[in-house]
Design an enzyme around this catalytic site. Sequence first.
Site, short mmCIF file in Angstrom:
data_model
loop_
_atom_site.label_atom_id
_atom_site.label_comp_id
_atom_site.label_asym_id
_atom_site.label_seq_id
_atom_site.Cartn_x
_atom_site.Cartn_y
_atom_site.Cartn_z
N SER A 123 37.24 48.54 44.49
CA SER A 123 38.47 49.14 44.05
C SER A 123 38.32 49.93 42.75
CB SER A 123 39.55 48.06 43.88
OG SER A 123 39.21 47.20 42.82
N LYS A 147 39.71 51.83 34.32
CA LYS A 147 40.35 51.62 35.62
C LYS A 147 41.85 51.43 35.41
CE LYS A 147 39.93 48.56 39.66
NZ LYS A 147 39.24 47.36 40.21
N LEU A 205 44.33 46.94 45.24
CA LEU A 205 43.01 46.64 44.64
C LEU A 205 42.11 45.84 45.56
CD1 LEU A 205 44.05 45.36 41.08
CD2 LEU A 205 43.44 47.70 41.70
N ILE A 255 36.62 41.43 42.05
CA ILE A 255 36.97 40.13 42.64
C ILE A 255 36.29 39.95 43.99
CG2 ILE A 255 39.08 40.85 43.84
CD1 ILE A 255 40.35 38.18 43.03
N GLY A 269 33.52 42.65 44.76
CA GLY A 269 32.57 43.76 44.80
C GLY A 269 33.07 45.01 44.12
N SER A 270 34.24 44.95 43.51
CA SER A 270 34.93 46.16 43.07
C SER A 270 34.31 46.89 41.88
CB SER A 270 36.40 45.85 42.75
OG SER A 270 37.11 45.64 43.95
#
Lengths: 544, 544
Positions: free
Chosen positions: A204, A129, A178, A225, A227-228
Amino acid sequence: MSSTAWESAAADKRARLQKSIPEEWKIKSPIEGPAIDVPDQLSVLSPSEMKITNSSAMELVVQLANGTLKSVDVTLAFCKRAALAYQLVNCVHEFFPELALAQARDLDRYFETHKKPVGPLHGLPISLKDQLRVKGTETCMGYISGLGIPDTDDSVLVALLRKAGAVFYVKTSVPQTLMVCETVNNIIGRTVNPRNPNLSCGGSSGGEGAMVGMRGGVIGVGTDIGGSIRIPSAFNSLYGIRPSHGRLPYAGMKNSMEGQETVHSVVGPMAHSAADVRLFLRSVLKQEPWQYDSKVIPLPWRDSEENIIQTKITAKDLNLAFYDFDGVVRPHPPILRGVEVVRSALEKSGHSVTPWSPYKHAFGVDLINKIYAADGSTDVYKHINASGEPAIPNIKDLLNPDLAKADVNEIWDMQLQKWQYQREYLDKWREWEEQTGKELDAIIAPVAPTAAIRHNQFRYYGYASIFNLLDLTSVVVPVTFADKTVDHKAGDYQPVNDIDRAVHAEYEPEVYHGAPVAVQIIGRRLSEERTLAIAEYIGGLLGH
Amino acid sequence: MSSTAWESAAADKRARLQKSIPEEWKIKSPIEGPAIDVPDQLSVLSPSEMKITNSSAMELVVQLANGTLKSVDVTLAFCKRAALAYQLVNCVHEFFPELALAQARDLDRYFETHKKPVGPLHGLPISLKDQLRVKGTETCMGYISGLGIPDTDDSVLVALLRKAGAVFYVKTSVPQTLMVCETVNNIIGRTVNPRNPNLSCGGSSGGEGAMVGMRGGVIGVGTDIGGSIRIPSAFNSLYGIRPSHGRLPYAGMKNSMEGQETVHSVVGPMAHSAADVRLFLRSVLKQEPWQYDSKVIPLPWRDSEENIIQTKITAKDLNLAFYDFDGVVRPHPPILRGVEVVRSALEKSGHSVTPWSPYKHAFGVDLINKIYAADGSTDVYKHINASGEPAIPNIKDLLNPDLAKADVNEIWDMQLQKWQYQREYLDKWREWEEQTGKELDAIIAPVAPTAAIRHNQFRYYGYASIFNLLDLTSVVVPVTFADKTVDHKAGDYQPVNDIDRAVHAEYEPEVYHGAPVAVQIIGRRLSEERTLAIAEYIGGLLGH
């Protein structure tokens, strides 16, 4: 920057990205059908390269470690497929095949000289990422103002993965800030779902979800943070883990709202199997990340914890709870069905699955939303305003720049409320155990109220974010796909609030047909070994 | 409250305390000599009660568990001695022998019926700092506004100790606000050092230090956010541990600045031996505190970690570093000698002890002081102003009510600086190891720049607080006593700053003669097993 200036910075970045793709990897003419099926129809990858990219990481590391495969071949195969993914679903912020191939050649030379791998991930490409720093590449994090600044150091996790033998070749797209669960920014635009361009890849870590979904990566690294990691995993039919805070090293990564510690963002892998997720975790923990990042707990991978679950599985004695509605927003029919598929598979296999009453989720979701907004969006607008770019629509809705900053004592009060709520949730967990006389092994729940969602329709992150507030380990398991022939609209449902009404209205069987459906398996804090073992078992029951 | 009102609330509390002491435990006429020697000269405790209170907790739990001792006898003995301690050094906020004896009788009955102890601390009295809540008693925490409100629940730690079989009988004094390392408040005045009333017992767990120092308690529970366990341990010639955050449960305790999580206060035991400290830690961890407090890491006591140290000790292969000056404030001669005593004892025993360069301690101490003051003292003044009582002098100096509150983004920046500093300290630790090719087992350092200090002269907490910022495990080991015949004034020392000058000027061999001197043994984060084993070994080398 003037409006022209930020736009030209974005255009320059896109041009650089285009240039990073060798001509022979370019898709010359449009191809029909879903992006996910396209690589098969092209000849950019050779049959053996297709085979490599369709393999699991577990298969690849064995062959890389015994010399059957060379890192340079594996790396080249993933570079090619990542280049296709980039062109098909727009999921890339940085692409550096030359650096990757140089690294792969070094590893191959090491293997030739020493007749052994450098570490447990010897020669394996890993996708990152665009928050993780790789020396010599740039980390924009979806902000124009982040462009054009090459990193001078690896993030701690990147350095440890490198020590373990991993190869880096690509950094994947993220939404501006994000802080939303779709993937759109002013630099490259929108990343779409490999199965359907009208649907979101999630966010994100959405570029990561799309990249690994396309098998342009075999293991991808995301962060979570709210669900990303889990939402892009769910939307791309992947396994993904949100470890508890303190298990994996976050140090040296770029972030929005850096220094915010009321709810920690965590880093974790996304992959096509639980076994590949485990390979990643074991390999990182073997490098003793607590020697490099003070936030990492000195807790090696515990086989003993996995064995406890294996014993329970053998004895048909898993004790699980489940819920399909958190009391705030009712999931769409495909999601309700997904939970039921898992519940009944477990029950048929002889395990116990009883209902769980979500405890004060509305309160918890409201609290975490206040935490996200605690600085009145000062930090994210600092990054946005640095270039003059506009905020993406999702951010305009979520993070109002006119919000008041919380006062220090208000922050402390939020932290106190968080701790109190976590303790009450522990009490509920213990009460369940006292009532049943059994250990509660995990809770099965939706990841989001919808399957991979239509663009700009994502309204409620509470199914995922509640477990960020609680800091419980969560593993996403792919379950099924939305199916218009069985997932009919529930016309008689009476929504309980405005968001519930909007989410309910959003469902159209035709639109969502084929969208991936997943559940999350929630374990106690720092229960990565046990929770992943349960997730793997459930995946196996479902036939994948 | 008017000035009369808070004064009469304080007088009422003192009267209630007086009333809690049975007539026959009262000291009728003043007795010459240090308080610590007085119990021997009175007949309040019978010879067998003196023997009990002079025993270690390890000895007592064995006899309680095999029926040789009854809890009611052990409890009565400690109640009596605690009553004497109260009268001699003024170290008590709550005294409840009747509740304690009722609890002891219940435990004795349990033992008679079941022929086994309820848990590893069966029948053992444990003394508590006045932050821990015991159902039915009050927790004032040194504030007038905290008086007169009985607690309706135990703190988590108290509940778990109770499950393990501990008996509660006393809560010990703290300074108003808890934020200073002496013990004085407007309720009971000042707690003094059992060895010399002109010297401090330390703080904020100063009542606990004095109580256990007097053997009115065999194990005491303190807390530490800037030295508050370690300084009273050092000033009373006790062992004390500051575990890393997340090892022991703090939930349900009262605190100043509740919800402040930038630097966590931690809870830990103080005792006359490392073995008693270990007994406490093992007994609490056996109750699985992580099931009750979300901040506790699921990490049972690890014998394997202790064994690693035992093996190194046997092989004469401990690798330690030491420093006696942090570069900010030079310790008094007795402290410099204390470090040297430990260093040379270890070296003579065949282990390696090399110098440690304190890394940016001035920066770290400044940062943690900013963190303490982040809310501009809003919280502590809220508690002070609630009754109209004045701030104690130490607080007036330290926590200026005119300080500006930090902004949320400034808090986040402090948190980022803290993390960065912790990581740099880890780098230094690793560099030491890379240079020597050995694992660095621990660092030996002063706890404070002075031996038990004269009242109102405590100016610099940096030797202790730096390890709160770093969150490293620290164990205090008593070493020696200040000795006017050898600890001469260093007349030629050139102070490096104003605090250094003031601390230097404070030393008088005559005044400090006989004051306890200790060191702290600093291990990695969450290294309680290893660091305590090293501390125990060092204590043994020193002959105690």
